[in-house]
Design a protein around this motif. Structure first.
Motif, PDB file in Angstrom:
ATOM      1  N   SER A  28      32.509  48.064  38.431  1.00  0.00           N
ATOM      2  CA  SER A  28      32.112  46.748  37.825  1.00  0.00           C
ATOM      3  C   SER A  28      32.642  46.647  36.333  1.00  0.00           C
ATOM      4  O   SER A  28      33.117  47.933  35.975  1.00  0.00           O
ATOM      5  CB  SER A  28      30.520  46.775  37.588  1.00  0.00           C
ATOM      6  N   ALA A  29      33.117  45.773  35.710  1.00  0.00           N
ATOM      7  CA  ALA A  29      33.548  45.967  34.859  1.00  0.00           C
ATOM      8  C   ALA A  29      32.882  46.608  33.488  1.00  0.00           C
ATOM      9  O   ALA A  29      33.333  46.683  32.113  1.00  0.00           O
ATOM     10  CB  ALA A  29      33.303  44.434  33.678  1.00  0.00           C
ATOM     11  N   SER A  30      31.296  46.501  33.715  1.00  0.00           N
ATOM     12  CA  SER A  30      30.545  46.965  32.401  1.00  0.00           C
ATOM     13  C   SER A  30      30.465  49.090  32.438  1.00  0.00           C
ATOM     14  O   SER A  30      30.183  49.618  31.769  1.00  0.00           O
ATOM     15  CB  SER A  30      29.031  46.849  33.303  1.00  0.00           C
ATOM     16  N   GLU A  31      30.815  49.213  33.726  1.00  0.00           N
ATOM     17  CA  GLU A  31      31.834  50.984  33.701  1.00  0.00           C
ATOM     18  C   GLU A  31      33.008  50.627  32.676  1.00  0.00           C
ATOM     19  O   GLU A  31      32.647  52.169  32.509  1.00  0.00           O
ATOM     20  CB  GLU A  31      32.240  51.283  35.506  1.00  0.00           C
ATOM     21  N   ILE A  32      33.806  49.959  32.374  1.00  0.00           N
ATOM     22  CA  ILE A  32      35.071  50.399  32.335  1.00  0.00           C
ATOM     23  C   ILE A  32      35.461  49.360  30.622  1.00  0.00           C
ATOM     24  O   ILE A  32      36.055  48.857  30.372  1.00  0.00           O
ATOM     25  CB  ILE A  32      35.560  50.620  32.805  1.00  0.00           C
ATOM     26  N   SER A  33      33.792  49.536  29.952  1.00  0.00           N
ATOM     27  CA  SER A  33      33.882  48.474  29.041  1.00  0.00           C
ATOM     28  C   SER A  33      35.100  48.926  27.672  1.00  0.00           C
ATOM     29  O   SER A  33      35.336  48.291  27.230  1.00  0.00           O
ATOM     30  CB  SER A  33      32.745  48.276  28.718  1.00  0.00           C
ATOM     31  N   THR A  34      35.343  50.072  27.150  1.00  0.00           N
ATOM     32  CA  THR A  34      35.542  50.492  26.802  1.00  0.00           C
ATOM     33  C   THR A  34      37.199  50.340  26.619  1.00  0.00           C
ATOM     34  O   THR A  34      38.063  50.139  25.849  1.00  0.00           O
ATOM     35  CB  THR A  34      35.732  52.531  26.475  1.00  0.00           C
ATOM     36  N   ASN A  35      37.434  50.749  28.248  1.00  0.00           N
ATOM     37  CA  ASN A  35      39.177  50.431  28.178  1.00  0.00           C
ATOM     38  C   ASN A  35      39.138  48.802  28.811  1.00  0.00           C
ATOM     39  O   ASN A  35      40.870  48.715  28.422  1.00  0.00           O
ATOM     40  CB  ASN A  35      39.284  50.975  30.130  1.00  0.00           C
ATOM     41  N   LEU A  36      38.425  47.626  28.999  1.00  0.00           N
ATOM     42  CA  LEU A  36      39.226  46.594  28.712  1.00  0.00           C
ATOM     43  C   LEU A  36      39.261  46.240  27.207  1.00  0.00           C
ATOM     44  O   LEU A  36      39.941  45.519  27.014  1.00  0.00           O
ATOM     45  CB  LEU A  36      37.809  46.223  29.617  1.00  0.00           C
ATOM     46  N   ALA A  37      38.176  47.128  26.729  1.00  0.00           N
ATOM     47  CA  ALA A  37      38.303  46.021  25.383  1.00  0.00           C
ATOM     48  C   ALA A  37      40.015  46.652  24.810  1.00  0.00           C
ATOM     49  O   ALA A  37      40.235  46.010  23.967  1.00  0.00           O
ATOM     50  CB  ALA A  37      37.033  46.944  24.802  1.00  0.00           C
ATOM     51  N   HIS A  38      40.760  47.498  25.371  1.00  0.00           N
ATOM     52  CA  HIS A  38      41.766  47.988  25.012  1.00  0.00           C
ATOM     53  C   HIS A  38      43.044  46.997  25.072  1.00  0.00           C
ATOM     54  O   HIS A  38      43.593  46.562  24.040  1.00  0.00           O
ATOM     55  CB  HIS A  38      42.254  49.596  25.077  1.00  0.00           C
ATOM     56  N   ASN A  39      42.509  46.035  26.082  1.00  0.00           N
ATOM     57  CA  ASN A  39      43.394  44.734  26.492  1.00  0.00           C
ATOM     58  C   ASN A  39      44.920  45.751  26.438  1.00  0.00           C
ATOM     59  O   ASN A  39      46.052  44.981  26.184  1.00  0.00           O
ATOM     60  CB  ASN A  39      43.664  43.942  25.613  1.00  0.00           C
ATOM     61  N   LYS A  40      45.300  45.894  27.883  1.00  0.00           N
ATOM     62  CA  LYS A  40      46.123  47.037  27.677  1.00  0.00           C
ATOM     63  C   LYS A  40      47.167  46.243  29.060  1.00  0.00           C
ATOM     64  O   LYS A  40      48.098  47.050  29.094  1.00  0.00           O
ATOM     65  CB  LYS A  40      45.894  48.461  27.751  1.00  0.00           C
ATOM     66  N   LEU A  41      45.935  46.256  29.995  1.00  0.00           N
ATOM     67  CA  LEU A  41      47.185  45.939  31.314  1.00  0.00           C
ATOM     68  C   LEU A  41      46.649  44.239  31.892  1.00  0.00           C
ATOM     69  O   LEU A  41      45.940  43.756  31.409  1.00  0.00           O
ATOM     70  CB  LEU A  41      46.302  46.687  32.256  1.00  0.00           C
ATOM     71  N   PHE A  42      47.899  43.678  31.895  1.00  0.00           N
ATOM     72  CA  PHE A  42      48.635  42.322  31.893  1.00  0.00           C
ATOM     73  C   PHE A  42      49.427  41.798  33.290  1.00  0.00           C
ATOM     74  O   PHE A  42      49.425  42.797  34.032  1.00  0.00           O
ATOM     75  CB  PHE A  42      48.765  41.783  30.964  1.00  0.00           C
ATOM     76  N   MET A  43      48.429  40.618  33.819  1.00  0.00           N
ATOM     77  CA  MET A  43      49.343  40.637  35.522  1.00  0.00           C
ATOM     78  C   MET A  43      49.104  38.902  34.831  1.00  0.00           C
ATOM     79  O   MET A  43      49.391  38.391  33.812  1.00  0.00           O
ATOM     80  CB  MET A  43      48.726  40.218  36.436  1.00  0.00           C
ATOM     81  N   GLN A  44      50.999  38.661  35.673  1.00  0.00           N
ATOM     82  CA  GLN A  44      51.364  37.388  35.710  1.00  0.00           C
ATOM     83  C   GLN A  44      52.867  37.692  36.482  1.00  0.00           C
ATOM     84  O   GLN A  44      53.769  38.352  35.809  1.00  0.00           O
ATOM     85  CB  GLN A  44      51.653  37.332  34.322  1.00  0.00           C
ATOM     86  N   GLY A  45      52.690  36.561  37.680  1.00  0.00           N
ATOM     87  CA  GLY A  45      54.186  36.521  37.935  1.00  0.00           C
ATOM     88  C   GLY A  45      54.296  36.746  39.434  1.00  0.00           C
ATOM     89  O   GLY A  45      53.701  38.294  39.488  1.00  0.00           O
ATOM     90  N   VAL A  46      55.811  36.502  39.817  1.00  0.00           N
ATOM     91  CA  VAL A  46      56.068  37.873  41.136  1.00  0.00           C
ATOM     92  C   VAL A  46      57.500  37.726  40.687  1.00  0.00           C
ATOM     93  O   VAL A  46      58.498  37.147  40.471  1.00  0.00           O
ATOM     94  CB  VAL A  46      55.928  37.084  42.120  1.00  0.00           C
ATOM     95  N   ASP A  47      58.117  38.906  41.721  1.00  0.00           N
ATOM     96  CA  ASP A  47      59.295  39.182  41.106  1.00  0.00           C
ATOM     97  C   ASP A  47      59.783  38.089  42.201  1.00  0.00           C
ATOM     98  O   ASP A  47      59.468  37.557  43.173  1.00  0.00           O
ATOM     99  CB  ASP A  47      59.983  40.615  41.146  1.00  0.00           C
TER     100      ASP A  47
END
Length: 282
Positions: free
Chosen positions: A117-136
């Motif tokens: 759950s998001a609540s378990e990783i709130s600190t890391n989520l706040a860093h906003n360091k991973l994104f997804m978009q598109g396909v190769d």
């Protein structure tokens, strides 16, 4: 752990290994450890059919029968997962079975509710360091990670964050696709971002629990000081993963990415058309 095979199974596998199985092509160039001599390779695309390789098909059957006897929860996974573990161990049924059974035990302990759950990783989520978009161009989802946004912290939360991310990525795989590609952007990375313990933990999870999921990793905007951290992590990268890593020079960044990713699918931060989406919002 010895896996007993019937004489007919042994004859079938041996015969097919001699006559029908063609191993995956070796990469033309070996991976170079030095950042000054970056190298990479295109991962072969495997047909989404167990019928395409008779040896793999037979070994999936043998491995499934064994692991289901050892752990009934193995019945819940599809043949493609069994195949990924086999490929990670070069089709060695005994080694792949040991790896897979260890994974099942790990998953029960690490993800007892079936998700993070998001609540378990709130600190890391706040860093906003991973994104997804598109396909190769091979239909593999594109993930972008910013190394300068990662900070050392609670290792247990970071491990849960890595699991959360990998589960999210796998859930977004297009039908018939088993791999993803990642752009690891190190612009602005410094010693404050160096987290060898975290890097090793995430590498272990990727290789041992999500084998054959990474299709390719582009490492871009690499600062010279990253060399020290790289040398400490490199020995823990298995040979199959090493072949999927490519260091990209800044002057060749856009052309390199466009060789594998259509402009319409490339993130706009690299000159493409798509805006990045935080992984938690995917």
């Amino acid at each position: 752990m010895a896996i007993p095979l019937s004489r007919s199974e042994e004859r079938n596998v041996t015969s097919m290994e001699k006559s029908a199985w063609t191993e995956q092509e070796e990469e033309e160039d070996e991976f170079k450890e030095c950042l000054e001599e970056p190298n990479g390779s295109v991962t072969p695309v495997f047909e989404d059919s167990l019928e395409s390789n008779e040896v793999e098909k037979q070994k999936v059957v043998i491995m499934r029968a064994f692991v289901e006897r050892e752990d009934s929860s193995a019945k819940d996974v599809d043949d493609f997962m069994i195949r990924r573990f086999l490929r990670a161990r070069d089709l060695d049924v005994e080694k792949a079975s040991a790896m897979f059974l260890k994974y099942l035990s790990w998953r029960k302990a690490a993800i007892p509710n079936g998700f993070i759950s998001a609540s378990e990783i709130s600190t890391n989520l706040a860093h906003n360091k991973l994104f997804m978009q598109g396909v190769d161009k091979k239909g593999r989802p594109i993930v972008v990670g910013y190394g300068n946004r990662h900070k050392q912290g609670n290792i247990e939360e970071f491990i849960r964050y890595v699991i959360f991310a990998l589960e999210k990525i796998c859930s977004r795989m297009p039908r018939g696709q088993e791999k993803f590609v990642c752009i690891g952007d190190l612009q602005g990375w410094g010693y404050s971002n160096s987290d060898i313990r975290g890097y090793r933990a995430s590498l272990s999870i990727l290789q041992d629990c999500y084998p054959e999921r990474l299709g390719k990793l582009y490492i871009v905007h690499v600062p010279f000081i990253f060399t020290t951290a790289w040398k400490m992590v490199y020995p823990f990268i298995d040979k199959n993963t090493k072949k999927k890593i490519k260091f990209v020079e800044d002057k060749k960044l856009r052309s390199t990415l466009l060789s594998d990713i259509d402009e319409s699918q490339l993130p706009d931060v690299y000159g493409g058309k798509l805006s990045l989406v935080p992984i938690q919002d995917c």
